[in-house]
Design a protein around this motif. Structure first.
Motif: not given
Length: 311
Positions: A289-303
């Motif tokens: 499990v990884l956490a993004f270092d900053q909020p991703p733009v246009n990313a969607k759950v299940g991608q």
């Protein structure tokens, strides 16, 4: 003029060339210069990639399935797909006429019991005062002990009536609380803030206890669940950096995602769901499990994504 055998003439530019040769011959690179070059080269060297894995974008805890707590007919549906909801917001209400009627009766009974208790309690001070007077009169010889006994018995009886009325009021209160709790089961509220992803019922539908009503995407940070092949598990550790990219036909320049950091590595092996090997059969993996270092733009759950782990 005759030249001496040991004499010769210098051609133009020879003094400069000789000085340069002497300077080069007398100088050598110092150890400090070598270390600076080595350090610069090390800084310029790109991070080494230790593993690549397939993964999916997810939200911690996953999507939430909102379900009916009790059977009933859907009377009001107060949300729609794509709507943002707040924690505690009313989502659905089922028909509860019978429950409301029972609650109204129970609230009336509670009010009656509380009035009865109050009336009984108001008698106690009067009876206590009367008993005190009879006791004082008896000490002075102005009253008979029988009068004292009668006053004391009247106070005991009144206290017993107060205790009974108090018990009745407590029972009535518990009944009201129970019926209110049952009535609340006919309502469904959002357990936390999020976005309604999908509705699975409509007004007029008959629901059973546990029937799915809606799917909620909770308002939590996105994460990546990567499937690391068992051959590379030993190279992955918590705190390691990784680059995440979209795994698909989308243009990479528009779909690049922020870097991520490894939060945790599962202590157990599992079977891959995002990759397979037709020749060797199921692939054994360890979920990371990884956490993004900053909020991703246009990313969607299940991608679907690819994760490159770096030292």
């Amino acid at each position: 003029m005759k030249r001496s055998p040991m004499s010769f003439s210098l051609m133009p530019g020879m003094p400069v060339l000789a000085a340069a040769l002497l300077a080069l011959a007398g100088c050598s690179p110092s150890s400090d210069s070598a270390s600076v070059v080595t350090s610069a080269a090390a800084q310029a060297k790109p991070q080494s990639q230790v593993a690549v894995a397939r993964g999916k974008i997810d939200v911690e805890g996953g999507l939430l399935d909102l379900s009916a707590a009790a059977p009933g007919l859907v009377q009001q549906l107060l949300i729609k797909e794509g709507q943002a909801v707040q924690k505690g917001q009313l989502v659905l209400r089922m028909a509860d006429d019978a429950a409301r009627a029972d609650l109204a009766v129970a609230e009336s009974e509670l009010q009656l019991a509380q009035t009865k208790l109050k009336t009984r309690q108001e008698r106690l001070p009067v009876l206590k005062t009367a008993l005190t007077r009879w006791q004082s009169a008896a000490k002075q010889g102005a009253a008979d002990l029988q009068n004292v006994d009668e006053a004391m018995q009247a106070l005991r009886d009144a206290q017993a009536e107060v205790d009974i009325a108090g018990a009745e009021a407590t029972v009535a209160k518990r009944k009201v609380e129970q019926l209110r709790a049952l009535q609340q089961r006919h309502e469904l509220r959002a357990p936390e803030a999020g976005t309604v992803v999908r509705l699975e019922t409509q007004v007029g539908s008959m629901l059973q206890s546990g029937s799915h009503v809606a799917v909620l995407l909770p308002q939590r940070p996105l994460i990546v669940r990567a499937e690391v092949n068992e051959s590379f598990v030993s190279a992955i550790r918590e705190g390691m950096k990784a680059q995440v990219s979209v795994d698909g036909d989308a243009a990479p320049t528009k779909q690049d995602l922020p870097s991520a950091t490894v939060l945790r590595v599962s202590p157990v092996y599992g079977t891959a769901r995002l990759q397979d090997d037709t020749q060797r059969g199921p692939v054994r993996i360890v979920e990371t499990v990884l956490a993004f270092d900053q909020p991703p733009v246009n990313a969607k759950v299940g991608q679907n994504v690819r994760v490159s782990f770096h030292e």
